[in-house]
Design a protein around this motif. Structure first.
Motif, PDB file in Angstrom:
ATOM      1  N   LYS A  26       1.255  -1.168   0.235  1.00  0.00           N
ATOM      2  CA  LYS A  26      -0.041   0.165   0.063  1.00  0.00           C
ATOM      3  C   LYS A  26       0.757   1.611  -0.042  1.00  0.00           C
ATOM      4  N   TYR A  27       1.605   1.852   0.963  1.00  0.00           N
ATOM      5  CA  TYR A  27       2.735   2.631   0.651  1.00  0.00           C
ATOM      6  C   TYR A  27       3.987   2.222  -0.500  1.00  0.00           C
ATOM      7  N   ASN A  28       3.799   1.279  -0.759  1.00  0.00           N
ATOM      8  CA  ASN A  28       4.907   1.538  -1.736  1.00  0.00           C
ATOM      9  C   ASN A  28       4.419   1.842  -2.736  1.00  0.00           C
ATOM     10  N   MET A  29       2.889   1.585  -3.365  1.00  0.00           N
ATOM     11  CA  MET A  29       2.397   2.589  -4.535  1.00  0.00           C
ATOM     12  C   MET A  29       1.814   3.553  -3.886  1.00  0.00           C
ATOM     13  N   GLU A  30       1.758   4.232  -3.413  1.00  0.00           N
ATOM     14  CA  GLU A  30       2.095   5.535  -2.770  1.00  0.00           C
ATOM     15  C   GLU A  30       3.256   6.699  -2.988  1.00  0.00           C
TER      16      GLU A  30
END
Lengths: 113, 219
Positions: free
Chosen positions: A77-81
């Protein structure tokens, strides 16, 4: 003789930090293993050595990753963000392979069914 | 020999400028005709430089080239379009570069935004007798298998704007909620969404265009 001694001192001085910092090798990231299993992937083996060859420590630490085990709550999730591995100059850019290459990081990648 | 070829070239340039004059006169731009006649040298240079091949039987024809001048579509078809673009492949057709259409973060044309902003109005079909169905306004929430990654909201509307139902149902997706056991791994291997995305549609690396609905259960 003295000259070679000085050279040896300089050499060890140059190599010491590299030895101290550079022997990290692979880091296994599996604290979210339950979630990973549901998504059909295995733990990530992060090749620290590979990244050391390309980048200086300060390019990732401590801004993107705190240099302490378990201190980074990274997830896809954070990687995508655009955080952690997916930082704008890293795996969310043209410089490195994109985030949709599951098997490049995750082990035991299996297709469902 | 040289002089005669030069003379013939001038003749050609003159006839081209004359053509331009006639064209301008016909379309009503008489005011610019004077400048067209006054700059035959520029016209000459233009005719020298361009000379685009338009013969559809010639593989070197401009219609088969991308904007970098290479033959279009000879890259690795298994690779996402964003890869081809970063490897120096240009736009195809060339007219797209100057189209001023919105682009995504990879520099690829954002066709969905082009539609939403009414920049383009494509014809429904090449067949005039084909009946066009209005887009289906139905969003489907697809929960992710992971505990963390944002859920997907799948817009039928944008997809049915381009495609007919039979394109996807029932071969790619069983039209029933929860019947398709999708994973990102499968999708990146070219199943489900990956049948089109990463190929003709926008790349899978553009995560946040689909994963839009945050999970409330987890943090």
């Amino acid at each position: 003789m003295a000259k070679s001694n000085i050279a040896a001192v300089i050499l060890t001085g140059l190599l010491m930090p590299a030895v101290a910092m550079g022997a990290i090798g692979n880091i296994r990231l599996d604290d979210k293993i339950a979630s990973m299993r549901k998504a059909g992937v295995g733990p990530v083996i992060f090749p620290h050595g590979k990244h050391e060859k390309i980048y200086k420590c300060g390019e990732c630490h401590p801004k993107i990753f705190k240099d302490k085990h378990g201190a980074n709550d990274s997830s896809m999730k954070y990687n995508m963000e655009g955080r952690f591995c997916g930082s704008p100059n890293c795996h969310n850019s043209m410089k490195a392979f994109p985030l949709d290459r599951c098997a490049n990081c995750h082990t035991n990648v299996r297709a469902a069914k | 020999m040289k002089a005669s070829s030069k003379g013939s070239f001038l003749k050609v340039a003159f006839s081209v400028s004359l053509l331009g004059f006639v064209g301008f006169a016909v379309t009503g731009y008489v005011g610019t005709a004077a400048s067209a006649a006054a700059a035959p040298a520029a016209k000459e240079a233009a005719t020298k430089k361009e000379a685009p091949k338009l013969d559809p039987k010639d593989p070197g024809s401009v219609i088969y080239l991308d904007t970098s001048g290479k033959p279009a579509g000879v890259g690795d078809p298994n690779r996402p379009p964003s890869f081809a673009y970063t490897k120096g492949h240009g736009w195809h057709p060339q007219a797209l570069t100057g189209s001023n259409l919105p682009k995504d973060k990879f520099g690829l044309i954002d066709w969905a935004r082009s539609v939403r902003e009414n920049r383009i109005a494509p014809k429904p079909s090449l067949d005039p007798n084909d009946d066009e169905m209005p887009p289906l306004k139905m969003d489907v929430l697809i929960p992710t298998k992971s505990d963390f990654v944002d859920d997907v909201i799948y817009p039928h509307e944008m997809h049915t704007f381009w495609l007919k139902c039979e394109v996807c149902h029932p071969n790619i997706f069983i039209p029933q909620k929860g019947a398709n056991n999708m994973t990102m791994v499968d999708i990146t291997n070219g199943k489900f969404c990956g049948r089109c995305h990463n190929k003709i549609a926008f790349p899978l690396a553009d995560c946040k265009r689909c994963h839009v609905s945050p999970k409330n259960a987890s943090k």
